[in-house]
Design a protein around this motif. Structure first.
Motif, short mmCIF file in Angstrom:
data_model
loop_
_atom_site.label_atom_id
_atom_site.label_comp_id
_atom_site.label_asym_id
_atom_site.label_seq_id
_atom_site.Cartn_x
_atom_site.Cartn_y
_atom_site.Cartn_z
N SER A 147 -14.30 2.72 -7.99
CA SER A 147 -13.92 2.19 -9.31
C SER A 147 -14.02 3.24 -10.40
N ASP A 161 -3.35 -2.25 -2.74
CA ASP A 161 -4.78 -2.48 -2.57
C ASP A 161 -5.59 -1.28 -3.05
N SER A 162 -6.52 -1.53 -3.96
CA SER A 162 -7.34 -0.43 -4.49
C SER A 162 -8.80 -0.54 -4.05
N ARG A 163 -9.08 -1.35 -3.02
CA ARG A 163 -10.46 -1.53 -2.57
C ARG A 163 -11.11 -0.26 -2.05
N ASN A 164 -10.33 0.65 -1.49
CA ASN A 164 -10.90 1.89 -0.94
C ASN A 164 -10.99 3.01 -1.97
N ARG A 196 -13.46 9.49 2.38
CA ARG A 196 -12.32 8.61 2.12
C ARG A 196 -11.04 9.32 2.54
N THR A 248 0.84 -1.20 0.00
CA THR A 248 0.00 0.00 0.00
C THR A 248 0.88 1.24 0.00
#
Length: 172
Positions: free
Chosen positions: A123, A117-120, A161, A23
């Motif tokens: 999209s 990690d691009s989950r947060n 965010r 990250t």
């Protein structure tokens, strides 16, 4: 060594350097070494990216969110004016309204590399491994233009965010 210098040194030792498999670099604040105001904090600059590109501090964002923030800022900056019902007007001026409203030294858009990690990251912000960013600071900027924790927190609450450091992807 002064207490501010030793605090800075301790903070720099804690800074975690990331590579392309992990990250992004953690966001850390330290007391300003150039300000006599002890309440003035600045971001710890991350190490230079291996590719030599600048590091950008900011939020993943979609254009609709930027326009919404621009509308909010316009109403605060120009309370007696009516916001024009014109998407082009908002698209062209949202960054300026936001910069004036929050008194930011830097407020621009850029593309950054998605690392780890691009989950947060919504999209809609990501295209071909690049993320659209609302940039509040660059690692090449002077400390005086660094956003304050309260300026960053204000945007964090509105966008829901967290900000982070990103490796800039040149436009050419």
């Amino acid at each position: 060594m002064s207490s501010t210098a030793s605090q800075l040194e301790r903070s720099l030792r804690k800074l975690q350097i990331s590579d392309s498999e992990e990250t992004s670099t953690a966001v850390q604040w330290v007391p300003s070494k150039y300000s006599s105001d002890v309440s003035q904090y600045v971001l710890v600059r991350p190490p230079r990216a291996p590719c030599g590109n600048r590091q950008l501090f900011g939020f993943p964002i979609i254009k609709k969110e930027l326009w919404q923030l621009g509308s909010i800022a316009f109403r605060q900056v120009q309370p007696d004016e009516t916001l024009p019902d014109d998407h082009t007007f908002l698209a062209m001026n949202s960054l300026t309204f936001l910069e004036v409203y929050l008194r930011l030294g830097v407020c621009t858009m850029a593309r950054g590399k998605v690392v780890g990690d691009s989950r947060n990251i919504p999209s809609e912000c990501v295209s071909s491994g690049k993320v659209l960013l609302l940039v509040l600071w660059r690692d090449t900027e002077p400390e005086a233009t660094c956003p304050t924790p309260s300026q960053v927190h204000s945007l964090e609450m509105k966008l829901k965010r967290s900000p982070g450091w990103w490796v800039e992807v040149p436009q050419f």
